[in-house]
Design an enzyme around this catalytic site. Sequence first.
Site, mmCIF file in Angstrom:
data_model
loop_
_atom_site.group_PDB
_atom_site.id
_atom_site.type_symbol
_atom_site.label_atom_id
_atom_site.label_comp_id
_atom_site.label_asym_id
_atom_site.label_seq_id
_atom_site.Cartn_x
_atom_site.Cartn_y
_atom_site.Cartn_z
ATOM 1 N N THR A 192 -7.595 -26.907 27.883
ATOM 2 C CA THR A 192 -6.741 -27.767 27.050
ATOM 3 C C THR A 192 -6.334 -27.082 25.748
ATOM 4 N N GLY A 193 -6.837 -25.875 25.507
ATOM 5 C CA GLY A 193 -6.484 -25.154 24.280
ATOM 6 C C GLY A 193 -5.196 -24.355 24.463
ATOM 7 N N GLN A 194 -4.826 -23.653 23.381
ATOM 8 C CA GLN A 194 -3.589 -22.852 23.420
ATOM 9 C C GLN A 194 -3.591 -21.847 24.575
ATOM 10 N N ASP A 195 -4.615 -20.989 24.609
ATOM 11 C CA ASP A 195 -4.638 -19.926 25.619
ATOM 12 C C ASP A 195 -4.854 -20.497 27.008
ATOM 13 N N ASP A 213 -19.037 -29.718 29.926
ATOM 14 C CA ASP A 213 -19.156 -29.273 28.531
ATOM 15 C C ASP A 213 -19.915 -27.947 28.514
ATOM 16 N N LEU A 252 -12.678 -19.462 27.981
ATOM 17 C CA LEU A 252 -11.852 -19.576 26.766
ATOM 18 C C LEU A 252 -12.341 -20.703 25.855
ATOM 19 N N ALA A 287 -14.311 -22.828 23.188
ATOM 20 C CA ALA A 287 -15.056 -22.471 21.973
ATOM 21 C C ALA A 287 -14.738 -23.460 20.865
ATOM 22 N N THR A 338 -13.245 -11.580 20.188
ATOM 23 C CA THR A 338 -12.290 -11.717 19.090
ATOM 24 C C THR A 338 -12.389 -10.610 18.056
ATOM 25 N N GLU A 379 -12.377 -11.163 15.054
ATOM 26 C CA GLU A 379 -13.264 -11.659 13.987
ATOM 27 C C GLU A 379 -14.594 -10.917 14.001
ATOM 28 N N TYR A 397 -18.696 -18.233 12.994
ATOM 29 C CA TYR A 397 -17.902 -18.091 14.229
ATOM 30 C C TYR A 397 -17.990 -16.654 14.750
ATOM 31 N N LYS A 408 -19.556 -15.414 18.280
ATOM 32 C CA LYS A 408 -18.747 -14.658 19.249
ATOM 33 C C LYS A 408 -19.398 -13.316 19.581
ATOM 34 N N ARG A 452 -0.152 -23.553 19.204
ATOM 35 C CA ARG A 452 -1.279 -23.287 18.317
ATOM 36 C C ARG A 452 -1.719 -24.588 17.646
HETATM 37 P P1 NAP Z 1 -8.309 -23.439 21.057
HETATM 38 O O1 NAP Z 1 -6.870 -23.819 21.133
HETATM 39 O O2 NAP Z 1 -9.117 -23.912 19.897
HETATM 40 O O3 NAP Z 1 -9.017 -23.959 22.400
HETATM 41 C C1 NAP Z 1 -10.409 -24.079 22.510
HETATM 42 C C2 NAP Z 1 -10.737 -24.839 23.782
HETATM 43 O O4 NAP Z 1 -12.162 -24.961 23.881
HETATM 44 C C3 NAP Z 1 -10.168 -26.259 23.841
HETATM 45 O O5 NAP Z 1 -9.721 -26.510 25.146
HETATM 46 C C4 NAP Z 1 -11.388 -27.116 23.542
HETATM 47 O O6 NAP Z 1 -11.310 -28.409 24.087
HETATM 48 C C5 NAP Z 1 -12.463 -26.307 24.269
HETATM 49 N N1 NAP Z 1 -13.802 -26.695 23.849
HETATM 50 C C6 NAP Z 1 -14.285 -26.852 22.582
HETATM 51 N N2 NAP Z 1 -15.565 -27.239 22.613
HETATM 52 C C7 NAP Z 1 -15.916 -27.350 23.925
HETATM 53 C C8 NAP Z 1 -17.102 -27.727 24.588
HETATM 54 N N3 NAP Z 1 -18.209 -28.064 23.929
HETATM 55 N N4 NAP Z 1 -17.098 -27.723 25.944
HETATM 56 C C9 NAP Z 1 -15.991 -27.396 26.640
HETATM 57 N N5 NAP Z 1 -14.832 -27.038 26.068
HETATM 58 C C10 NAP Z 1 -14.794 -27.010 24.715
HETATM 59 O O7 NAP Z 1 -8.491 -21.864 21.124
HETATM 60 P P2 NAP Z 1 -7.454 -20.740 21.635
HETATM 61 O O8 NAP Z 1 -6.657 -20.280 20.488
HETATM 62 O O9 NAP Z 1 -6.804 -21.210 22.886
HETATM 63 O O10 NAP Z 1 -8.460 -19.555 21.966
HETATM 64 C C11 NAP Z 1 -9.057 -19.449 23.255
HETATM 65 C C12 NAP Z 1 -10.333 -18.635 23.131
HETATM 66 O O11 NAP Z 1 -10.047 -17.350 22.612
HETATM 67 C C13 NAP Z 1 -11.381 -19.224 22.175
HETATM 68 O O12 NAP Z 1 -12.638 -18.919 22.692
HETATM 69 C C14 NAP Z 1 -11.145 -18.475 20.882
HETATM 70 O O13 NAP Z 1 -12.333 -18.473 20.118
HETATM 71 C C15 NAP Z 1 -10.780 -17.115 21.413
HETATM 72 N N6 NAP Z 1 -9.902 -16.299 20.586
HETATM 73 C C16 NAP Z 1 -8.741 -16.817 20.105
HETATM 74 C C17 NAP Z 1 -7.886 -16.014 19.372
HETATM 75 C C18 NAP Z 1 -6.575 -16.542 18.844
HETATM 76 O O14 NAP Z 1 -6.013 -15.901 17.936
HETATM 77 N N7 NAP Z 1 -6.050 -17.645 19.385
HETATM 78 C C19 NAP Z 1 -8.217 -14.673 19.138
HETATM 79 C C20 NAP Z 1 -9.400 -14.186 19.680
HETATM 80 C C21 NAP Z 1 -10.228 -14.997 20.420
HETATM 81 P P3 NAP Z 1 -10.902 -29.632 23.110
HETATM 82 O O15 NAP Z 1 -9.531 -29.326 22.642
HETATM 83 O O16 NAP Z 1 -11.002 -30.807 23.996
HETATM 84 O O17 NAP Z 1 -11.906 -29.619 22.005
HETATM 85 O O1 G4F Z 2 -5.052 -18.729 11.058
HETATM 86 P P1 G4F Z 2 -6.458 -18.543 10.620
HETATM 87 O O2 G4F Z 2 -7.274 -19.761 10.418
HETATM 88 O O3 G4F Z 2 -7.103 -17.551 11.675
HETATM 89 P P2 G4F Z 2 -8.416 -16.619 11.638
HETATM 90 O O4 G4F Z 2 -9.404 -17.089 10.657
HETATM 91 O O5 G4F Z 2 -7.948 -15.211 11.514
HETATM 92 O O6 G4F Z 2 -9.013 -16.882 13.092
HETATM 93 C C1 G4F Z 2 -8.185 -16.908 14.248
HETATM 94 O O7 G4F Z 2 -8.084 -15.609 14.772
HETATM 95 C C2 G4F Z 2 -9.321 -15.052 15.265
HETATM 96 C C3 G4F Z 2 -8.997 -13.650 15.768
HETATM 97 O O8 G4F Z 2 -9.136 -12.733 14.728
HETATM 98 C C4 G4F Z 2 -9.841 -15.947 16.367
HETATM 99 F F1 G4F Z 2 -10.975 -15.430 16.888
HETATM 100 C C5 G4F Z 2 -10.107 -17.324 15.808
HETATM 101 O O9 G4F Z 2 -10.555 -18.182 16.856
HETATM 102 C C6 G4F Z 2 -8.806 -17.877 15.244
HETATM 103 O O10 G4F Z 2 -7.913 -18.082 16.314
HETATM 104 O O11 G4F Z 2 -6.491 -17.723 9.252
HETATM 105 C C7 G4F Z 2 -5.816 -16.495 9.111
HETATM 106 C C8 G4F Z 2 -5.876 -16.028 7.655
HETATM 107 C C9 G4F Z 2 -7.293 -16.067 7.050
HETATM 108 O O12 G4F Z 2 -7.485 -14.903 6.287
HETATM 109 C C10 G4F Z 2 -7.262 -17.261 6.130
HETATM 110 O O13 G4F Z 2 -8.127 -17.180 5.005
HETATM 111 O O14 G4F Z 2 -5.093 -16.926 6.869
HETATM 112 C C11 G4F Z 2 -5.807 -17.213 5.686
HETATM 113 N N1 G4F Z 2 -5.330 -18.486 5.158
HETATM 114 C C12 G4F Z 2 -4.749 -18.651 3.926
HETATM 115 N N2 G4F Z 2 -4.478 -19.950 3.732
HETATM 116 C C13 G4F Z 2 -5.418 -19.687 5.751
HETATM 117 C C14 G4F Z 2 -4.877 -20.602 4.847
HETATM 118 N N3 G4F Z 2 -5.897 -20.048 6.948
HETATM 119 C C15 G4F Z 2 -5.836 -21.353 7.290
HETATM 120 N N4 G4F Z 2 -6.273 -21.725 8.505
HETATM 121 N N5 G4F Z 2 -5.328 -22.306 6.420
HETATM 122 C C16 G4F Z 2 -4.838 -21.980 5.202
HETATM 123 O O15 G4F Z 2 -4.395 -22.849 4.440
#
Ligand code: NAP
Ligand code: G4F
Length: 325
Positions: free
Chosen positions: A11-14, A59, A81, A83, A126, A128, A150, A154, A185
């Site tokens: 249900t998340g973005q990816d 879950d 995916l 988290a 990630t 991160e 986080y 990870k 997103r």
């Molecule tokens: P997201 O939109 O936050 O999606 C996270 C998903 O995890 C949602 O479907 C959420 O369901 C599910 N979830 C949360 N808690 C759960 C639980 N206890 N049991 C089962 N499912 C659960 O994240 P995303 O951006 O698609 O990212 C996908 C994965 O890649 C994540 O693991 C994230 O940490 C990792 N990642 C993301 C990025 C990025 O930039 N997007 C980069 C590197 C790694 P609900 O919506 O119902 O809570």
């Molecule tokens: O968009 P962010 O919240 O993403 P962040 O923290 O980089 O994490 C995302 O990318 C990771 C991969 O590197 C994933 F693993 C993780 O799950 C997630 O998808 O913040 C990006 C940057 C940060 O430096 C933050 O401090 O934007 C800066 N920022 C500045 N103002 C803000 C804001 N971030 C958020 N969310 N909200 C603000 O108002």
Amino acid sequence: MNKNALITGITGQDGAYLAKLLLDKGYTVYGLMARRGSDGLWRLRELGVENEVSLIDGDLMDVTSLIRAMETSKASEVYNLGAQSFVGTSWTQPVLTAQVTGVGAVNVLEAVRIVNPEARFYQASTSEMFGLIQAERQDESTPFYPRSPYGVAKLMAHWATVNYRESFGLHASSGILFNHESPLRGPEFVTRKVALAVARIKLGLQKELRLGNIDAKRDWGFAGDYVEAMWAMLQQEQADDYVIATGVTTTVRDMCEIAFSHVGLNYKDHVVIDPEFFRPAEVDVLLGNPGKAERKLGWKPHTSLNELIAMMVDADMRRLGGAPE
Ligand code: NAP
Ligand code: G4F
């Protein structure tokens, strides 16, 4: 092609983009869905695949539900995916983050090992994990130094993936993905927060946008491109770890400039710095080197940051009933 895949976090973005990609390739797609009060299916609906996937109640913190999901889906490919993925929340809910994001991955690995050790496993690692960066451009050999609960969770999941590969011979791969964004997103992440605010300001629904550290730099790509890399990793004969990134880094400030100027506005007239959005420890800069993915997977990003931000602002304009630029 008659393969079954199981996606946690569908249900998340990816999860939504990956489900669509796998369906287009002919897979039967199962998704783990945690019980929630609100509508969790909007992303799958936006991509038109809500009724094409089979959802399984479960879950990440309940290993029995994962074993059942493996049995029900008969999956030969498992994409973990799911988290608690918002870095900011990981300081206020560190234990939940450790359980879902860290231990949850071990639970999925255990379910795979117990039910079908031949299944191929993908872990959503990630950038991160690089945190306080130890090299100017981060690749698969760069040491990790996480800066948030986080990132720590990870890292556990990442090393568990490597360990299950080495201990049990699982085909377990880890994608070290840099930030990737899209119109799907979550609104708490900075690119979407900015895109939504730009659309609302343009339509006269809000005046200012409050942000934290706009000097932070990120390597931002498009989620639709990145899910292709996830799939490609599981098609390799050998499981391995790969950095997935664009190789370009941009400040939050410059990303704001791109977003506001897309609709003819100046970010300086609307962005207000608010200490509430600063983090206890920051990841100042991320810049990935996707060379290995390009060489071994033939993977390359196709979407520039300008195209990505324009796509996101236009989508929010459309959702709010305004015409895209
Ligand atoms: P997201 O939109 O936050 O999606 C996270 C998903 O995890 C949602 O479907 C959420 O369901 C599910 N979830 C949360 N808690 C759960 C639980 N206890 N049991 C089962 N499912 C659960 O994240 P995303 O951006 O698609 O990212 C996908 C994965 O890649 C994540 O693991 C994230 O940490 C990792 N990642 C993301 C990025 C990025 O930039 N997007 C980069 C590197 C790694 P609900 O919506 O119902 O809570
Ligand atoms: O968009 P962010 O919240 O993403 P962040 O923290 O980089 O994490 C995302 O990318 C990771 C991969 O590197 C994933 F693993 C993780 O799950 C997630 O998808 O913040 C990006 C940057 C940060 O430096 C933050 O401090 O934007 C800066 N920022 C500045 N103002 C803000 C804001 N971030 C958020 N969310 N909200 C603000 O108002």
